[in-house]
Design a protein around this motif. Sequence first.
Motif, PDB file in Angstrom:
ATOM      1  N   ASN A 147       0.817  -1.210   0.000  1.00 45.61           N
ATOM      2  CA  ASN A 147       0.000   0.000   0.000  1.00 45.61           C
ATOM      3  C   ASN A 147       0.854   1.264   0.000  1.00 45.61           C
ATOM      4  N   ALA A 148       2.002   1.206   0.622  1.00 42.88           N
ATOM      5  CA  ALA A 148       2.871   2.388   0.663  1.00 42.88           C
ATOM      6  C   ALA A 148       3.362   2.753  -0.739  1.00 42.88           C
ATOM      7  N   LYS A 149       3.573   1.754  -1.567  1.00 40.74           N
ATOM      8  CA  LYS A 149       4.043   1.990  -2.934  1.00 40.74           C
ATOM      9  C   LYS A 149       2.874   2.015  -3.925  1.00 40.74           C
ATOM     10  N   ASN A 150       1.678   1.737  -3.427  1.00 38.24           N
ATOM     11  CA  ASN A 150       0.497   1.656  -4.293  1.00 38.24           C
ATOM     12  C   ASN A 150       0.754   0.721  -5.477  1.00 38.24           C
ATOM     13  N   THR A 151       1.301  -0.431  -5.149  1.00 43.10           N
ATOM     14  CA  THR A 151       1.717  -1.405  -6.149  1.00 43.10           C
ATOM     15  C   THR A 151       1.208  -2.784  -5.750  1.00 43.10           C
ATOM     16  N   VAL A 152       0.760  -3.520  -6.751  1.00 46.59           N
ATOM     17  CA  VAL A 152       0.311  -4.889  -6.553  1.00 46.59           C
ATOM     18  C   VAL A 152       1.256  -5.808  -7.317  1.00 46.59           C
ATOM     19  N   TYR A 153       1.495  -6.979  -6.763  1.00 42.69           N
ATOM     20  CA  TYR A 153       2.432  -7.928  -7.349  1.00 42.69           C
ATOM     21  C   TYR A 153       1.734  -9.243  -7.658  1.00 42.69           C
ATOM     22  N   LEU A 154       2.253  -9.929  -8.654  1.00 39.76           N
ATOM     23  CA  LEU A 154       1.833 -11.291  -8.944  1.00 39.76           C
ATOM     24  C   LEU A 154       3.092 -12.144  -9.005  1.00 39.76           C
ATOM     25  N   GLN A 155       3.312 -12.924  -7.970  1.00 36.81           N
ATOM     26  CA  GLN A 155       4.438 -13.841  -7.938  1.00 36.81           C
ATOM     27  C   GLN A 155       4.023 -15.137  -8.617  1.00 36.81           C
ATOM     28  N   MET A 156       4.742 -15.510  -9.651  1.00 38.55           N
ATOM     29  CA  MET A 156       4.406 -16.688 -10.433  1.00 38.55           C
ATOM     30  C   MET A 156       5.540 -17.695 -10.320  1.00 38.55           C
ATOM     31  N   ASN A 157       5.236 -18.836  -9.738  1.00 33.25           N
ATOM     32  CA  ASN A 157       6.228 -19.900  -9.567  1.00 33.25           C
ATOM     33  C   ASN A 157       5.830 -21.136 -10.368  1.00 33.25           C
ATOM     34  N   SER A 158       6.765 -22.022 -10.533  1.00 32.98           N
ATOM     35  CA  SER A 158       6.528 -23.284 -11.265  1.00 32.98           C
ATOM     36  C   SER A 158       5.828 -23.021 -12.589  1.00 32.98           C
ATOM     37  N   LEU A 159       6.364 -22.094 -13.325  1.00 29.35           N
ATOM     38  CA  LEU A 159       5.721 -21.676 -14.567  1.00 29.35           C
ATOM     39  C   LEU A 159       5.741 -22.785 -15.607  1.00 29.35           C
ATOM     40  N   LYS A 160       4.667 -22.810 -16.382  1.00 31.98           N
ATOM     41  CA  LYS A 160       4.484 -23.809 -17.437  1.00 31.98           C
ATOM     42  C   LYS A 160       4.338 -23.085 -18.771  1.00 31.98           C
ATOM     43  N   PRO A 161       4.608 -23.779 -19.868  1.00 28.96           N
ATOM     44  CA  PRO A 161       4.403 -23.150 -21.181  1.00 28.96           C
ATOM     45  C   PRO A 161       2.982 -22.603 -21.356  1.00 28.96           C
ATOM     46  N   ASP A 162       1.993 -23.259 -20.765  1.00 30.85           N
ATOM     47  CA  ASP A 162       0.608 -22.792 -20.864  1.00 30.85           C
ATOM     48  C   ASP A 162       0.375 -21.466 -20.145  1.00 30.85           C
ATOM     49  N   ASP A 163       1.311 -21.040 -19.325  1.00 28.39           N
ATOM     50  CA  ASP A 163       1.195 -19.746 -18.651  1.00 28.39           C
ATOM     51  C   ASP A 163       1.606 -18.587 -19.552  1.00 28.39           C
ATOM     52  N   SER A 164       2.151 -18.890 -20.719  1.00 26.49           N
ATOM     53  CA  SER A 164       2.573 -17.848 -21.649  1.00 26.49           C
ATOM     54  C   SER A 164       1.365 -17.038 -22.106  1.00 26.49           C
ATOM     55  N   ALA A 165       1.460 -15.737 -21.965  1.00 27.43           N
ATOM     56  CA  ALA A 165       0.349 -14.851 -22.313  1.00 27.43           C
ATOM     57  C   ALA A 165       0.767 -13.412 -22.053  1.00 27.43           C
ATOM     58  N   VAL A 166      -0.070 -12.488 -22.476  1.00 34.04           N
ATOM     59  CA  VAL A 166       0.068 -11.107 -22.030  1.00 34.04           C
ATOM     60  C   VAL A 166      -0.732 -10.979 -20.739  1.00 34.04           C
ATOM     61  N   TYR A 167      -0.078 -10.468 -19.721  1.00 37.50           N
ATOM     62  CA  TYR A 167      -0.704 -10.325 -18.414  1.00 37.50           C
ATOM     63  C   TYR A 167      -1.073  -8.863 -18.184  1.00 37.50           C
ATOM     64  N   TYR A 168      -2.280  -8.672 -17.662  1.00 38.02           N
ATOM     65  CA  TYR A 168      -2.802  -7.337 -17.410  1.00 38.02           C
ATOM     66  C   TYR A 168      -3.244  -7.220 -15.947  1.00 38.02           C
ATOM     67  N   CYS A 169      -3.102  -6.047 -15.396  1.00 34.37           N
ATOM     68  CA  CYS A 169      -3.770  -5.755 -14.133  1.00 34.37           C
ATOM     69  C   CYS A 169      -4.926  -4.797 -14.421  1.00 34.37           C
ATOM     70  N   ALA A 170      -5.929  -4.856 -13.577  1.00 31.26           N
ATOM     71  CA  ALA A 170      -7.117  -4.038 -13.773  1.00 31.26           C
ATOM     72  C   ALA A 170      -7.686  -3.636 -12.420  1.00 31.26           C
ATOM     73  N   LEU A 171      -8.405  -2.537 -12.425  1.00 29.27           N
ATOM     74  CA  LEU A 171      -8.896  -1.949 -11.175  1.00 29.27           C
ATOM     75  C   LEU A 171     -10.387  -1.657 -11.299  1.00 29.27           C
ATOM     76  N   LYS A 172     -11.131  -1.961 -10.246  1.00 28.40           N
ATOM     77  CA  LYS A 172     -12.542  -1.608 -10.227  1.00 28.40           C
ATOM     78  C   LYS A 172     -12.725  -0.247  -9.540  1.00 28.40           C
ATOM     79  N   GLU A 173     -13.669   0.495 -10.051  1.00 35.24           N
ATOM     80  CA  GLU A 173     -13.913   1.818  -9.480  1.00 35.24           C
ATOM     81  C   GLU A 173     -14.956   1.764  -8.374  1.00 35.24           C
TER      82      GLU A 173
END
Length: 118
Positions: free
Chosen positions: A73-99
């Motif tokens: 919250n101090a940095k106003n940043t959200v993270y997505l830690q992705m482990n044990s990645l697989k080829p099927d995880d390949s994609a464009v990743y987006y973050c989104a916010l609800k108002e």
Amino acid sequence: QVQLVESGGGLVQPGGSLRLSCAASGRSFSTSAMGWFRQAPGKERENVAAFTWSGATYYADSVKGRFTTSRDNAKNTVYLQMNSLKPDDSAVYYCALKELPGQGYAYWGQGTQVTVSS
């Protein structure tokens, strides 16, 4: 004006890890629901993780146990830690916010490419 900027994507070998970041300006993540999405070529967009309005987390079955979302919250940043990645995880990743509660995602980042390949 609300802006979301993702970073941290790249090329990683199967079994590897990446951490995506989503920095927000114009609105606080600590008081908003937000989500992580991904879309691969020819596939529908998938909601892989999210923070609800109550602060609870959601994970799609396809990533449960491998991906973790967190926020600074101090940095106003959200993270997505992705482990044990697989080829099927390949994609464009987006973050989104609800108002507002009960509405869809109003703001989207530009996306960051994740490629899992040997």
